[in-house]
Design a protein around this motif. Structure first.
Motif, PDB file in Angstrom:
ATOM      1  N   TYR A 195       0.827  -1.212   0.000  1.00 48.89           N
ATOM      2  CA  TYR A 195       0.000   0.000   0.000  1.00 48.89           C
ATOM      3  C   TYR A 195       0.859   1.259   0.000  1.00 48.89           C
ATOM      4  O   TYR A 195       1.963   1.274   0.541  1.00 48.89           O
ATOM      5  CB  TYR A 195      -0.895   0.048   1.248  1.00 48.89           C
ATOM      6  CG  TYR A 195      -1.874  -1.085   1.349  1.00 48.89           C
ATOM      7  CD1 TYR A 195      -3.093  -1.044   0.687  1.00 48.89           C
ATOM      8  CD2 TYR A 195      -1.596  -2.204   2.123  1.00 48.89           C
ATOM      9  CE1 TYR A 195      -4.000  -2.089   0.787  1.00 48.89           C
ATOM     10  CE2 TYR A 195      -2.493  -3.246   2.233  1.00 48.89           C
ATOM     11  CZ  TYR A 195      -3.688  -3.174   1.557  1.00 48.89           C
ATOM     12  OH  TYR A 195      -4.587  -4.212   1.658  1.00 48.89           O
ATOM     13  N   ARG A 238      -3.740   3.466   0.025  1.00 49.31           N
ATOM     14  CA  ARG A 238      -4.185   3.127  -1.319  1.00 49.31           C
ATOM     15  C   ARG A 238      -3.381   1.933  -1.782  1.00 49.31           C
ATOM     16  O   ARG A 238      -2.174   1.879  -1.578  1.00 49.31           O
ATOM     17  CB  ARG A 238      -3.922   4.291  -2.285  1.00 49.31           C
ATOM     18  CG  ARG A 238      -4.817   5.472  -2.107  1.00 49.31           C
ATOM     19  CD  ARG A 238      -4.442   6.609  -3.055  1.00 49.31           C
ATOM     20  NE  ARG A 238      -3.194   7.224  -2.601  1.00 49.31           N
ATOM     21  CZ  ARG A 238      -2.097   7.321  -3.347  1.00 49.31           C
ATOM     22  NH1 ARG A 238      -2.075   6.858  -4.575  1.00 49.31           N
ATOM     23  NH2 ARG A 238      -1.006   7.885  -2.870  1.00 49.31           N
ATOM     24  N   ASP A 257      -1.026   7.035   3.165  1.00 56.21           N
ATOM     25  CA  ASP A 257      -1.347   8.454   3.074  1.00 56.21           C
ATOM     26  C   ASP A 257      -1.302   9.131   4.440  1.00 56.21           C
ATOM     27  O   ASP A 257      -0.632  10.139   4.616  1.00 56.21           O
ATOM     28  CB  ASP A 257      -2.731   8.651   2.441  1.00 56.21           C
ATOM     29  CG  ASP A 257      -2.751   8.209   0.986  1.00 56.21           C
ATOM     30  OD1 ASP A 257      -1.694   8.228   0.336  1.00 56.21           O
ATOM     31  OD2 ASP A 257      -3.838   7.841   0.505  1.00 56.21           O
ATOM     32  N   ARG A 262      -9.367   3.357  -1.363  1.00 56.54           N
ATOM     33  CA  ARG A 262      -8.828   3.678  -0.038  1.00 56.54           C
ATOM     34  C   ARG A 262      -9.265   2.621   0.966  1.00 56.54           C
ATOM     35  O   ARG A 262     -10.390   2.135   0.920  1.00 56.54           O
ATOM     36  CB  ARG A 262      -9.326   5.037   0.453  1.00 56.54           C
ATOM     37  CG  ARG A 262      -8.875   6.214  -0.370  1.00 56.54           C
ATOM     38  CD  ARG A 262      -7.429   6.554  -0.019  1.00 56.54           C
ATOM     39  NE  ARG A 262      -6.935   7.669  -0.782  1.00 56.54           N
ATOM     40  CZ  ARG A 262      -6.827   8.899  -0.313  1.00 56.54           C
ATOM     41  NH1 ARG A 262      -7.197   9.175   0.905  1.00 56.54           N
ATOM     42  NH2 ARG A 262      -6.342   9.843  -1.065  1.00 56.54           N
ATOM     43  N   LYS A 280     -12.825   9.823   3.906  1.00 52.96           N
ATOM     44  CA  LYS A 280     -11.686   9.359   3.108  1.00 52.96           C
ATOM     45  C   LYS A 280     -11.860   7.927   2.604  1.00 52.96           C
ATOM     46  O   LYS A 280     -11.444   7.603   1.497  1.00 52.96           O
ATOM     47  CB  LYS A 280     -10.389   9.446   3.923  1.00 52.96           C
ATOM     48  CG  LYS A 280      -9.974  10.847   4.275  1.00 52.96           C
ATOM     49  CD  LYS A 280      -9.344  11.516   3.110  1.00 52.96           C
ATOM     50  CE  LYS A 280      -8.718  12.838   3.556  1.00 52.96           C
ATOM     51  NZ  LYS A 280      -7.998  13.473   2.478  1.00 52.96           N
ATOM     52  N   THR A 281     -12.451   7.043   3.421  1.00 53.77           N
ATOM     53  CA  THR A 281     -12.581   5.648   2.988  1.00 53.77           C
ATOM     54  C   THR A 281     -13.681   5.459   1.956  1.00 53.77           C
ATOM     55  O   THR A 281     -13.746   4.410   1.316  1.00 53.77           O
ATOM     56  CB  THR A 281     -12.850   4.702   4.178  1.00 53.77           C
ATOM     57  OG1 THR A 281     -13.983   5.161   4.899  1.00 53.77           O
ATOM     58  CG2 THR A 281     -11.640   4.620   5.082  1.00 53.77           C
ATOM     59  N   LEU A 331      -4.433   5.104   6.625  1.00 48.48           N
ATOM     60  CA  LEU A 331      -5.307   5.291   5.480  1.00 48.48           C
ATOM     61  C   LEU A 331      -4.421   5.057   4.262  1.00 48.48           C
ATOM     62  O   LEU A 331      -3.408   5.742   4.086  1.00 48.48           O
ATOM     63  CB  LEU A 331      -5.879   6.709   5.476  1.00 48.48           C
ATOM     64  CG  LEU A 331      -6.883   7.037   4.402  1.00 48.48           C
ATOM     65  CD1 LEU A 331      -8.132   6.180   4.576  1.00 48.48           C
ATOM     66  CD2 LEU A 331      -7.255   8.493   4.456  1.00 48.48           C
ATOM     67  N   GLU A 335     -13.769   7.202  -0.709  1.00 49.56           N
ATOM     68  CA  GLU A 335     -13.089   7.387  -1.984  1.00 49.56           C
ATOM     69  C   GLU A 335     -12.655   6.018  -2.511  1.00 49.56           C
ATOM     70  O   GLU A 335     -12.247   5.157  -1.734  1.00 49.56           O
ATOM     71  CB  GLU A 335     -11.855   8.281  -1.805  1.00 49.56           C
ATOM     72  CG  GLU A 335     -12.192   9.693  -1.389  1.00 49.56           C
ATOM     73  CD  GLU A 335     -10.949  10.521  -1.106  1.00 49.56           C
ATOM     74  OE1 GLU A 335      -9.840  10.113  -1.505  1.00 49.56           O
ATOM     75  OE2 GLU A 335     -11.099  11.577  -0.477  1.00 49.56           O
TER      76      GLU A 335
END
Length: 154
Positions: free
Chosen positions: A20, A126, A23, A104, A98-99, A124, A101
């Motif tokens: 990952y 990606r 972020d 994510r 945020k999750t 968090l 999106e």
């Protein structure tokens, strides 16, 4: 009674940094039973298959393996149960946004004791594509080769 201070690492998820792009990171408390805490104090836990998700405005940690306590009796816990994470309301609201999106997710990075309290560092993140992973490995090897060459020159 002696108050425990400091930072004692229990488990780390090295695979998460490989799989990952990280972020943001958050430190969260854990709601645990007594036998889980005793098992963690023995230094036994695995974050390999762990992830976090949000349900009813609460953050839950899933898939983290805390083995049963060896001296536990009928009060022992199940090894892979869901565990509630303790975060501030603003942090949870931010994570909810945020999750949502695409791409994510929340992954645990490390599990540790901080001043005697069990904490988990969640990120968090990606997901990386396969070529991103290969690129990161190539960069790391190139950096290692450069450092090796510089050491030989001295």
């Amino acid at each position: 009674m002696v108050k425990e201070t400091g930072h004692k690492l229990i488990a780390q998820n090295r695979r998460a940094r490989h799989d990952y792009h990280i972020d943001e990171t958050y430190e969260a408390g854990l709601v645990l039973t007594g036998t889980e805490v005793k098992s963690l104090r023995e230094g036994r836990a695995s974050l390999v298959d762990g992830f976090a998700h949000i349900h009813d405005n609460e953050v839950w940690l899933e898939g983290v393996h805390i083995p049963e306590y060896s001296q536990g009796t009928w009060t022992n816990h199940s090894a892979r149960r869901s565990r509630k994470l303790l975060l501030h309301r603003e942090q949870i609201s931010r994570l909810i946004g945020k999750t949502r999106e695409p791409g994510r997710t929340l992954v645990p990075l490390s599990l540790y004791f901080s001043d005697g309290r069990a904490k988990v560092e969640i990120a968090l993140a990606r997901g990386k594509r396969e070529y991103d992973k290969r690129h990161a490995i190539a960069e790391r090897e190139a950096k290692r080769d450069m450092e090796r060459a510089l050491r030989r020159r001295r």
